[in-house]
Every structure is written in structure tokens, then in C-alpha cells.
Motif scaffolding. Structure first.
Motif, PDB file in Angstrom:
ATOM      1  N   ARG A 106       0.827  -1.334   0.007  1.00  0.00           N
ATOM      2  CA  ARG A 106      -0.099   0.051  -0.050  1.00  0.00           C
ATOM      3  C   ARG A 106       0.951   1.333  -0.005  1.00  0.00           C
ATOM      4  N   ARG A 135      -1.379   7.758  -9.683  1.00  0.00           N
ATOM      5  CA  ARG A 135      -2.566   7.694  -9.975  1.00  0.00           C
ATOM      6  C   ARG A 135      -3.234   6.552  -9.224  1.00  0.00           C
ATOM      7  N   GLY A 136      -2.687   5.548  -9.023  1.00  0.00           N
ATOM      8  CA  GLY A 136      -3.487   4.433  -8.115  1.00  0.00           C
ATOM      9  C   GLY A 136      -2.965   4.525  -6.688  1.00  0.00           C
ATOM     10  N   SER A 137      -2.124   5.799  -6.232  1.00  0.00           N
ATOM     11  CA  SER A 137      -1.727   5.810  -4.743  1.00  0.00           C
ATOM     12  C   SER A 137      -2.782   6.782  -4.150  1.00  0.00           C
ATOM     13  N   THR A 138      -2.389   6.574  -2.824  1.00  0.00           N
ATOM     14  CA  THR A 138      -3.040   7.962  -1.861  1.00  0.00           C
ATOM     15  C   THR A 138      -2.197   8.992  -1.897  1.00  0.00           C
ATOM     16  N   ARG A 160      -8.330  10.088  -4.633  1.00  0.00           N
ATOM     17  CA  ARG A 160      -7.194   9.487  -4.292  1.00  0.00           C
ATOM     18  C   ARG A 160      -6.435  10.529  -3.175  1.00  0.00           C
ATOM     19  N   ARG A 162      -5.822  13.442  -0.450  1.00  0.00           N
ATOM     20  CA  ARG A 162      -6.016  13.808   1.132  1.00  0.00           C
ATOM     21  C   ARG A 162      -5.402  14.949   1.387  1.00  0.00           C
ATOM     22  N   THR A 358      -8.086   4.817   4.248  1.00  0.00           N
ATOM     23  CA  THR A 358      -7.735   4.732   2.908  1.00  0.00           C
ATOM     24  C   THR A 358      -8.577   3.327   2.387  1.00  0.00           C
TER      25      THR A 358
END
Length: 358
Positions: A106, A135-138, A160, A162, A358
Motif C-alpha cells: 500500500r 494515479r493509483g496511490s493515496t 485519491r 487527502r 484509505t
């Protein structure tokens, strides 16, 4: 067993991101195990960490101009280490973000701001790589300015992102009332690096000092110190400018200031401004990042363009009026306590680290 978090920093020299990590790790204690990678090998911020923490510092040097080779090597390390969470910090750690494609762990990416090469505009190559790698990460952002850039320039999915404002232990910076001095003290706390534009501050101070008694104190060290010392001499103010060097605890210096100054070309949500606010100081600052929004509304007229004349004018007005300084300082102190205390920030970060957010 507590989660194991791998934190990758371009450098673990003491700065805002490193100080925030140390504060969080110390606060959470045995709740997490940590690995810290400093890609330049500088571990100076290690001194801020509680010795009781479960933490190690593997040596992982990065080769220059070898992004693909670095990413492949880092991916092998991720597979070997199998962290529960990978946290990368800023552009300098982007190769570890690329190494996590497809995901081994993660991933949180934290973007605190930009160096001198992106102070005025985003570099197209970096925009595309951030878009690919994140793009796929927080993605955690401490300022509204960065949040807008992530959405509008990097085009990352809103879901995605924060927004987690920085916070500080506001009570630790509380200062007693300041006397109305004949010679007010203007102070700043900053690394002596080009993007902090401390030459602008020294020139602004020299303009003010030509007609008003005042002193300037710079707390911090860095590669610009020699040049800045020479500049103070050439401006004729060397005897009124104090270079205090790096200080592990800057709180007593804030207590000794009458006005806080920020002269940077690029910032996002600087901890130094929060610390100055918590110390009850008025702030004269360049209009960068979220600085204007951070400050009490009454302090807004003292946020200036990136111009030494405008900054000198803001400093002059503050130095001339002790009652104004007190009023603005109290407004900033109240805003820091209400909006930017460390407890709220820590709750958000705990949820991000343990996965509940998440």
C-alpha cells in the motif's frame, strides 16, 4: 504485531517533512515499526527521534540519471522487505513510487512543495511521471495550493487525494507578552537555501534600517550562509544582522522576536509560520503557497508580492506600531490554536498509516 512502514526521503536532513515525521513517530510510539531511507545518506534528523522507537535506517543510495535502473533495484528491495506501507516524500522519492508499480505495498505519497527548479512552473516531464506513478496511490497534501495542482495539473483522481494541514504543538510556542522595544527584532527561521530568498529579506531590512532602528535575526544554517553574510556587509547592516545558526529548539528565538518575516520564493504550508503564529507574532510574508490563508484575516495586508520593496514596507509598518503588532499577534495565536494544533494532524496521519482512512 504493529504495522511496518517504509519511509523514503530524498534526504533525512532536518526540514519540515522530516520534523513532521519525527513528531508523528514519537507520538505514536510502539504503534508502528519504521524503516527510513535517505537517498542522499543524510540522516541528521535522526536526532529528533525517540531512541525507544523500533526503527532502522537501511542504506539505499540512488544513482544519478538512472531512473529505470534505480526503480528496478528499489522494486527488488520492496519485494525483500515487504513493508505494510510505503510512504514516499516529494519528487526526490518518485523512483520508489515507480518501483511499486504494480503494487508490492500500500502506498502513500506526500508532496510538501517544490525546489528551486519548480518554484515558478511545473516541469512537463515531472508532471507526466507524477501522473503515471501516483494515479493509483493515496496522495497526501498539506496545502490547498498543492491540492489544486494535483487535481488540475497532475490530473490525479480526486478520490485519491487527502488534504492534511500541518500542525504543531501550539502550547510549546506560547510566549509571554513582548515589551514595546525602541529597536524591534525582526526574525526568521529557515534553512539558508536559495529558494528561501533570504537575500530579499536582507535587502528589505536594509531599506527599513536606513530610517528606523531595528535588528534582524536569522535562525538556521545552510549553503547560502557565506553569501548572505557578505550581502549584509555590502548593504551596510552587518552590525544589525545576527546569523544565529541551526537551533534544535527555536521556541526561545520566536519569543525574542517582535515580527516574523518570510521571504521565500516557494512554500506551501511552512511550519515556521505556524510556529510564529503560535508564539503570538505578526507576520510579514511573501504571497506563496497557503501562507495568506493560514494567517489571521487581519494579517492579510502584510502578505506581499515577491518584491523587496513591498516586503520592506510591510516590515516598516509593523515595526512602527507596537499596538498593531500585539493585536495581530494575538489574532494569529488564536487561529493557530484553533486550526493548526498537532493533535488534529496526528489523528489524520494515524488513520493514513494504519489504513483506516484509505
Amino acid at each position: 504485531m504493529s504495522p511496518r512502514v517504509l519511509h523514503v526521503f530524498p534526504s533525512f536532513a532536518l526540514g519540515g517533512a522530516q520534523a513532521r515525521f519525527a513528531a508523528l513517530a514519537n507520538r505514536f510510539g510502539a504503534g508502528f515499526r519504521h524503516q527510513v531511507v535517505a537517498l542522499d545518506g543524510d540522516l541528521a534528523a535522526r536526532a529528533r527521534l525517540d531512541p525507544a522507537l523500533t526503527i532502522d535506517f537501511p542504506s539505499v543510495p540512488a544513482s544519478k540519471n538512472a531512473m529505470l535502473g534505480n526503480a528496478l533495484r528499489f522494486r527488488r528491495l520492496l519485494r525483500d522487505w515487504q513493508p505494510d506501507l510505503l510512504v514516499t516524500c516529494n519528487w526526490g522519492a518518485i523512483e520508489f513510487a515507480l518501483a511499486n508499480l504494480p503494487p508490492v505495498a500500500r502506498h502513500l505519497h506526500v508532496e510538501d512543495g517544490f525546489g528551486p527548479d519548480e518554484r515558478h512552473a511545473q516541469l512537463p516531464r515531472r508532471v507526466w511521471l507524477r501522473r503515471l506513478a501516483l494515479r493509483g496511490s493515496t496522495v497526501v497534501l498539506p496545502s490547498r495550493t498543492l491540492d489544486r495542482i494535483a487535481r488540475e495539473v497532475w490530473r490525479l483522481p480526486q478520490a485519491r487525494l487527502r488534504f492534511v494541514p500541518n500542525g504543531i504543538p501550539t502550547a510549546r510556542f506560547a510566549a509571554p507578552p513582548r515589551p514595546a522595544r525602541v529597536e524591534p527584532v525582526i526574525g526568521t527561521v529557515a534553512a539558508l537555501r536559495p529558494e528561501k530568498a533570504l537575500d530579499r529579506l536582507i535587502r528589505a531590512f536594509a531599506r527599513l534600517a536606513a530610517h528606523r532602528p531595528a535588528r534582524l535575526v536569522l535562525v538556521g544554517d545552510g549553503p547560502e550562509r557565506g553569501r548572505l553574510t557578505a550581502l549584509a556587509a555590502s548593504c551596510g547592516v552587518a552590525d544589525r544582522v545576527c546569523f544565529a545558526g541551526h537551533q534544535d529548539d527555536a521556541a526561545p528565538y520566536y519569543a525574542g522576536f517582535d515580527v516574523f518575516a518570510l521571504s521565500s520564493d516557494t512554500e506551501q504550508m511552512p511550519l515556521s509560520v505556524l510556529e510564529a503564529m503560535a508564539s503570538g507574532l505578526p507576520v510579514a510574508a511573501t504571497d506563496v503557497g497557503d501562507v495568506r490563508a493560514m494567517l489571521a484575516l487581519a494579517n492579510a495586508p502584510f502578505v506581499t508580492p515577491l518584491d523587496e520593496t513591498a516586503l520592506a514596507g510591510a516590515l516598516d509598518r509593523l515595526c512602527a506600531d507596537a499596538a498593531l503588532r500585539r493585536g495581530l499577534g494575538e489574532a494569529n495565536r488564536a487561529r493557530a490554536a484553533a486550526e493548526f494544533d498537532e493533535a488534529a494532524m496526528a489523528a489524520s496521519w494515524r488513520a493514513l498509516w494504519d489504513g483506516s482512512a484509505t
